[in-house]
Design a protein around this motif. Structure first.
Motif, PDB file in Angstrom:
ATOM      1  N   ASP A  26       0.991  -1.241  -0.146  1.00  0.00           N
ATOM      2  CA  ASP A  26       0.033   0.011   0.093  1.00  0.00           C
ATOM      3  C   ASP A  26       0.936   1.278   0.160  1.00  0.00           C
ATOM      4  O   ASP A  26       0.565   2.319   0.602  1.00  0.00           O
ATOM      5  CB  ASP A  26      -0.984  -0.087   1.316  1.00  0.00           C
ATOM      6  N   GLY A  27       1.904   1.338  -0.738  1.00  0.00           N
ATOM      7  CA  GLY A  27       2.677   2.457  -0.958  1.00  0.00           C
ATOM      8  C   GLY A  27       3.664   2.499   0.288  1.00  0.00           C
ATOM      9  O   GLY A  27       4.248   3.664   0.492  1.00  0.00           O
ATOM     10  N   ARG A  28       3.643   1.803   1.416  1.00  0.00           N
ATOM     11  CA  ARG A  28       4.612   1.951   2.488  1.00  0.00           C
ATOM     12  C   ARG A  28       5.555   0.927   2.606  1.00  0.00           C
ATOM     13  O   ARG A  28       5.408  -0.356   2.349  1.00  0.00           O
ATOM     14  CB  ARG A  28       3.513   2.102   3.499  1.00  0.00           C
ATOM     15  N   LYS A  29       6.757   0.868   3.207  1.00  0.00           N
ATOM     16  CA  LYS A  29       7.617   0.106   3.493  1.00  0.00           C
ATOM     17  C   LYS A  29       7.922  -0.091   5.141  1.00  0.00           C
ATOM     18  O   LYS A  29       7.782   0.938   5.700  1.00  0.00           O
ATOM     19  CB  LYS A  29       8.772   0.338   2.716  1.00  0.00           C
ATOM     20  N   THR A  30       7.986  -1.437   5.486  1.00  0.00           N
ATOM     21  CA  THR A  30       8.114  -1.531   6.686  1.00  0.00           C
ATOM     22  C   THR A  30       9.399  -2.614   6.842  1.00  0.00           C
ATOM     23  O   THR A  30       9.369  -3.700   5.975  1.00  0.00           O
ATOM     24  CB  THR A  30       7.009  -2.419   7.441  1.00  0.00           C
ATOM     25  N   VAL A  31      10.331  -2.324   7.357  1.00  0.00           N
ATOM     26  CA  VAL A  31      11.724  -2.912   7.666  1.00  0.00           C
ATOM     27  C   VAL A  31      11.595  -3.382   9.207  1.00  0.00           C
ATOM     28  O   VAL A  31      11.485  -2.700  10.075  1.00  0.00           O
ATOM     29  CB  VAL A  31      13.037  -2.286   7.176  1.00  0.00           C
ATOM     30  N   TRP A  32      12.049  -4.759   9.385  1.00  0.00           N
ATOM     31  CA  TRP A  32      11.762  -5.172  10.608  1.00  0.00           C
ATOM     32  C   TRP A  32      12.942  -5.975  10.734  1.00  0.00           C
ATOM     33  O   TRP A  32      13.730  -6.634  10.058  1.00  0.00           O
ATOM     34  CB  TRP A  32      10.491  -6.101  10.858  1.00  0.00           C
ATOM     35  N   ALA A  33      13.335  -6.201  12.354  1.00  0.00           N
ATOM     36  CA  ALA A  33      14.287  -7.147  12.821  1.00  0.00           C
ATOM     37  C   ALA A  33      14.008  -7.747  14.097  1.00  0.00           C
ATOM     38  O   ALA A  33      13.185  -6.989  14.760  1.00  0.00           O
ATOM     39  CB  ALA A  33      15.746  -6.321  12.892  1.00  0.00           C
ATOM     40  N   ARG A  34      14.290  -9.065  14.066  1.00  0.00           N
ATOM     41  CA  ARG A  34      13.805  -9.443  15.540  1.00  0.00           C
ATOM     42  C   ARG A  34      15.334  -9.992  16.183  1.00  0.00           C
ATOM     43  O   ARG A  34      16.059 -10.510  15.631  1.00  0.00           O
ATOM     44  CB  ARG A  34      13.268 -10.848  14.983  1.00  0.00           C
ATOM     45  N   VAL A  35      15.380  -9.527  17.392  1.00  0.00           N
ATOM     46  CA  VAL A  35      16.597  -9.453  18.076  1.00  0.00           C
ATOM     47  C   VAL A  35      16.141 -10.284  19.340  1.00  0.00           C
ATOM     48  O   VAL A  35      15.596 -10.063  20.373  1.00  0.00           O
ATOM     49  CB  VAL A  35      17.170  -7.983  18.610  1.00  0.00           C
ATOM     50  N   ALA A  36      17.404 -11.254  19.484  1.00  0.00           N
ATOM     51  CA  ALA A  36      17.253 -12.219  20.625  1.00  0.00           C
ATOM     52  C   ALA A  36      17.551 -11.272  22.070  1.00  0.00           C
ATOM     53  O   ALA A  36      18.580 -10.423  21.930  1.00  0.00           O
ATOM     54  CB  ALA A  36      18.303 -13.266  20.441  1.00  0.00           C
ATOM     55  N   LEU A  37      17.152 -11.612  23.099  1.00  0.00           N
ATOM     56  CA  LEU A  37      17.145 -10.986  24.322  1.00  0.00           C
ATOM     57  C   LEU A  37      17.720 -11.877  25.319  1.00  0.00           C
ATOM     58  O   LEU A  37      18.054 -11.538  26.460  1.00  0.00           O
ATOM     59  CB  LEU A  37      15.921 -10.366  24.764  1.00  0.00           C
ATOM     60  N   SER A  38      18.122 -13.371  24.753  1.00  0.00           N
ATOM     61  CA  SER A  38      18.629 -13.993  25.924  1.00  0.00           C
ATOM     62  C   SER A  38      19.723 -14.878  25.047  1.00  0.00           C
ATOM     63  O   SER A  38      19.675 -14.890  24.180  1.00  0.00           O
ATOM     64  CB  SER A  38      17.544 -15.018  26.607  1.00  0.00           C
TER      65      SER A  38
END
Length: 133
Positions: A121-133
């Motif tokens: 829909d004309g938008r970009k989402t860049v995501w990252a999953r970071v481990a916390l343990s």
């Protein structure tokens, strides 16, 4: 990564919390760092400071890329559960992030358990999953 991979990477723990904030310019980055640290430490008291630094590093790269290469309204989303933080930075540019365009996304890739992007829909989402343990 495909769009489906992004949804598979979503955090599913019952204790997950999701927050988001706006991002206007580079002057907002210190506030974004404070906000992110507060959410992490509020959800996970005693969290290893190195994990907090990992999340802040990824946040800085994703937010900076959105400010430099993105357009329009930018938002930062953070979802935290017991084991991971999911950062999402959305802007109003349909132009995808280029993983080999510089060191920033290579750094995100090396620190994150998974990362990807979705253009819709004309938008970009860049995501990252970071481990916390």
């Amino acid at each position: 990564m495909t769009s489906d991979d992004r949804y598979e990477s979503r955090l599913t723990a019952q204790a997950a919390v999701h927050c988001d904030m706006g991002l206007t310019d580079r002057d907002d980055l210190p506030q974004a760092h404070q906000w992110t640290r507060a959410v992490l430490e509020g959800q996970l008291p005693g969290l290893d400071p190195e994990r907090v630094c990992d999340v802040l590093l990824v946040l800085d790269e994703l937010a900076s890329n959105a400010l430099i290469h993105g357009a329009g309204r930018r938002r930062i989303g953070l979802t935290v559960d017991e084991t991971h933080a999911l950062l999402e930075v959305t802007d109003e540019s349909p132009r995808p992030a280029i993983p080999d365009g510089g060191l920033g996304l290579q750094l995100v890739k090396s620190v994150s358990a998974r990362w990807g992007q979705q253009v819709r829909d004309g938008r970009k989402t860049v995501w990252a999953r970071v481990a916390l343990s």
